[in-house]
Design an enzyme around this catalytic site. Structure first.
Site, mmCIF file in Angstrom:
data_model
loop_
_atom_site.group_PDB
_atom_site.id
_atom_site.type_symbol
_atom_site.label_atom_id
_atom_site.label_comp_id
_atom_site.label_asym_id
_atom_site.label_seq_id
_atom_site.Cartn_x
_atom_site.Cartn_y
_atom_site.Cartn_z
ATOM 1 N N GLY A 247 -7.380 30.093 25.152
ATOM 2 C CA GLY A 247 -8.046 30.717 24.009
ATOM 3 C C GLY A 247 -7.851 32.219 23.921
ATOM 4 N N ALA A 248 -6.805 32.758 24.566
ATOM 5 C CA ALA A 248 -6.632 34.214 24.626
ATOM 6 C C ALA A 248 -6.199 34.815 23.295
ATOM 7 C CB ALA A 248 -5.621 34.586 25.713
ATOM 8 N N ASP B 238 1.882 39.373 24.049
ATOM 9 C CA ASP B 238 1.520 37.977 24.312
ATOM 10 C C ASP B 238 2.311 37.411 25.491
ATOM 11 O OD1 ASP B 238 0.302 35.477 24.008
ATOM 12 O OD2 ASP B 238 1.753 34.803 22.504
ATOM 13 N N ASN C 251 8.177 29.243 28.583
ATOM 14 C CA ASN C 251 6.788 28.963 28.242
ATOM 15 C C ASN C 251 6.179 28.018 29.284
ATOM 16 O OD1 ASN C 251 4.365 28.189 26.503
ATOM 17 N ND2 ASN C 251 5.366 29.699 25.203
ATOM 18 N N CYS D 252 -4.982 30.467 8.642
ATOM 19 C CA CYS D 252 -4.259 29.218 8.375
ATOM 20 C C CYS D 252 -2.856 29.201 8.983
ATOM 21 C CB CYS D 252 -4.124 28.982 6.870
ATOM 22 S SG CYS D 252 -5.535 29.510 5.891
ATOM 23 N N HIS E 7 -0.310 26.136 9.702
ATOM 24 C CA HIS E 7 0.386 25.793 8.463
ATOM 25 C C HIS E 7 1.426 26.854 8.071
ATOM 26 C CE1 HIS E 7 -2.389 22.490 7.658
ATOM 27 N NE2 HIS E 7 -3.396 23.300 7.931
HETATM 28 CA CA CA Z 1 -0.857 33.559 24.579
#
Ligand code: CA
Length: 698
Positions: free
Chosen positions: A190-191, A318, A406, A621, A625
């Site tokens: 949830g970062a 990120d 990742n 959104c 999406h």
């Molecule tokens: Ca992240």
């Protein structure tokens, strides 16, 4: 016959018939019998290397499907199945658990934790789940809504359930729990919102909390009464400035890598990005922001701090450091070392001393231009000019937010001394949002908007976007020599979002790109076998042996962070299990339905502000999406044609069971209509652009 002889015979018969649940414990995981796969990375070292060799360079050509199973969800499938005592345990999207007879594929039981559909909004990167943990005849799963649940391994009946997070906060669990020393370890995600990350250890028998380690200081300055308190006070608290992190804790969620090392009795956890992404907005660009984007080592019994290594100080891109933490004994600088290794999102492959965290090597495994190198003396990256952005500036370094690597697990072959990394080459695009306002519970990265409305582009000039378009993201499987910090061989793919990896003593490396699963020669990278899985796989394969036969299992189903913006349609998940001589042929998937352009003459005109709606769309959104066709492509959805129906879905939650959260808590009636105006504008311009591009302009 004496009674005990009869009893012994009964046990022997039971063993011979299989299905006897011996139960999994630390001794059994440590022994790591060749045919077993008892924990996420097969063994505590998370090497994902199987000693099985029946399927090998010479025989792999005869590999075929022995059995397969179909699931009821078409979201991403990221799980590594586990196998113990002839039973295969796996999970699907929405945190559902399934048990099969591992030899025949007969379904034994399933368990649905019934995650409320609207909780899908809390999952930045799809409602995925990466698997279960096994301990003492129980199966443990973490759920999208933050529960940790213990199930009876034989029946699937729940034994206990604990809420590991504050349900009012946008926490999720997508990672696999780990079972260590009678404890179940679990992190959270949830970062991007952000939440405040932590790692917890629960008693496997009772579900009681044993210890917890917070990954960032408490913004209030108060103690947490957690194992992290002393180091927060003495070290981490001073590394944060003033800014948006005070609203919700700064991210650093440990959502994937949790590795127990019996040699050091330490637990290594990788933490997520610092949040919001923009360091200016987050902290006024102050401090290193510990322990975000870090590898943190904790004492297993107490959760007390041992050491840390921060891969990206004051992260602004990120650059989660959650990728697999693999321990191994390798030569480094001509000395035998016991190390922990990570192929980080930021593009560097790190080798650290497992006992004390000393940095032994850090080398780029993909093209990287946010930093020129890592200084081995200080352990810090040497940032490149222009890598950071502030004010009106922007930057577009490699790697981007999907990372050089990742969550997709890598694998290690000790004979070849190669780590096989499923890597990506891609650019990012970053710029501070002007007038950023924190919205509790929503996506809060602090990024400037992408070009997303009738007005001019907000992030990325047309020239920069054109430059970046010349280098679309690509995928790569890299065989990395960790002793010499260099690749030995690699394979390139047009797809960037590929599967995890399995390595075996048969001299094989299994990796899927798109819907092609391949077995490569571990030494040379020569492809020896391929199989069309029909749908894209992103999960890693695993392998096990029963009654002298080796099986290779793979969860199939596209999704995750890369899938949500991708161009692959959703297909229902499948589990494919292969063996030599397997002859099953799973049926073809039905052709994906094409969504035609809308007939806009049927649209109720909107008086909304499309520019403003574009900005709202990006914040609320766009993650789901924003691109591709994975989740409904809204410019082609009839839902945007009328005001009342649109509001019923967007504000009222008419489709919440399907995963579309109600946004009434974030958006007003006017906001919703502005978003609809933007989508109607997109419906018109996107299809005009498409028609021009294909030469069918009217
Ligand atoms: Ca992240």
């Amino acid at each position: 016959m004496r009674p005990w002889i009869g009893l012994t015979l009964a046990i022997l018969v039971t063993l011979a018939l299989g299905g006897c649940q011996r139960g999994v414990d630390g001794a059994r995981i440590l022994k790591a019998e060749a045919g077993d796969w008892l924990t996420y990375g097969r063994t505590y070292d998370e090497q994902r290397f199987s000693p099985l060799g029946q399927v090998n360079r010479d025989t792999v050509g005869k590999l075929g499907v022995a059995w397969w199973a179909a699931f009821d969800t078409d979201r991403g499938q990221e799980a590594t199945p586990l196998e113990a005592d002839g039973v295969l345990y796996t999970t699907t999207a929405w945190s559902k658990v399934f048990a099969f007879d591992a030899r025949t594929g007969k379904p034994l039981w399933s368990y649905d934790p019934k995650v409320p559909g609207e909780k899908g909004f809390n999952a930045c990167c799809d409602v995925v789940n990466r698997g279960v943990a096994l301990w003492k005849n129980r199966v443990y799963v973490g759920t999208i809504d933050g529960r940790l649940i213990a199930l009876n391994a034989r029946t699937g009946a729940p034994k206990w359930s604990v809420q590991t997070t504050d349900p009012a906060q946008p926490y999720t669990i997508t990672g696999a729990p780990r079972a260590v020393k009678g404890m179940i370890l679990i992190g959270n995600g949830g970062a991007e919102y952000p939440v405040r990350g932590y790692l917890s250890a629960y008693d496997a028998a009772t579900g009681a909390l044993k210890w917890r380690f917070q990954m960032t200081p408490n913004p209030s300055g108060a103690p947490d009464h957690a194992a992290s308190d002393p180091i927060m006070r003495s070290k981490a608290a001073a590394t944060w400035g003033e800014g948006a992190w005070k609203k919700n804790g700064g991210g650093a969620t440990p959502w994937e890598a949790i590795t127990y090392d019996p040699k050091t009795d330490l637990i290594y956890a990788g933490t997520g990005n610092a949040g919001p992404w923009s360091d200016t907005i987050r902290t006024g660009a102050k401090g290193d922001n510990l322990f975000a984007a870090s590898i943190v080592a904790l004492h297993a019994d107490t959760g007390a701090y041992a050491w840390h290594y921060q891969t990206t100080p004051r992260d602004a891109w990120d650059y989660d450091a959650v990728q697999q933490l693999m321990t191994a004994d390798i030569m480094v600088h001509r000395r035998p070392r016991h190390v922990v290794m990570q192929a980080n999102k930021n593009g560097f492959f790190y080798v650290l001393d497992a006992a004390n965290g000393q940095l032994l090597s850090a080398q780029k495994f993909v093209p990287v231009d946010w930093a020129t190198r890592v200084d081995l003396k200080t352990g810090r990256p040497v940032e490149a000019p222009g890598a950071r952005y502030t004010g009106e500036g922007e930057s577009h370094p490699r790697s981007g937010a999907l990372g050089g690597h990742n969550w997709q697990p890598m694998a290690y072959n000790p004979k070849e001394n190669l780590v096989y990394v499923p890597a990506m080459v891609s650019h990012g695009l970053y710029g501070d949002a002007s007038g950023f306002g924190f919205t509790q519970g929503a996506w809060n990265t602090g990024m400037r908007r992408m070009p997303s409305g009738p007005a001019a582009a907000k992030l990325g000039t047309p020239q920069i976007l054109a430059e970046l378009a010349k280098e679309p993201p690509v995928g790569e499987l890299i065989a990395w020599d960790p002793s010499h910090a260099r690749p030995r061989w690699s394979v390139r793919y047009p797809q960037s979002w590929t599967s995890g990896v399995l390595a075996t003593a048969g001299g094989l490396v299994f990796h899927a790109a798109g819907h092609e699963l391949a077995a490569y020669d571990a030494a040379t990278g020569k492809p020896l076998w391929t199989y069309d899985t029909q749908a894209d796989a992103i999960a890693p394969a695993m392998t096990y042996e029963i009654a002298g036969e080796q099986y290779v299992a793979l969860m199939v189903g596209y999704g995750g962070a890369g899938g949500m913006g991708g161009d692959q349609p959703r297909r229902k998940g499948r589990l494919l299990v292969f063996k030599l001589g397997g002859t099953m042929i799973p049926p073809a998937y039905p052709a994906p339905a094409e969504t035609p352009p809308l007939d806009l003459t049927a649209a109720e005109p909107s008086a909304g502000d499309a520019d403003r709606g574009g900005a709202l769309f990006d914040q609320f959104c766009g993650t789901c999406h924003g691109g591709g066709v994975f989740l409904p492509n809204l410019p082609r959805s009839p839902a945007i044609l009328g005001q009342v129906g649109f509001k019923a879905i967007v504000l009222g939650g008419a489709l919440k069971a399907q995963g579309m959260a109600p946004f009434g808590r974030f958006l007003s009636d006017k906001d919703a209509e502005d978003v609809r105006a933007y989508l109607l504008w997109r419906a018109k311009t996107d299809d005009t652009a498409r028609a021009v591009a294909t030469g069918h302009a009217q």
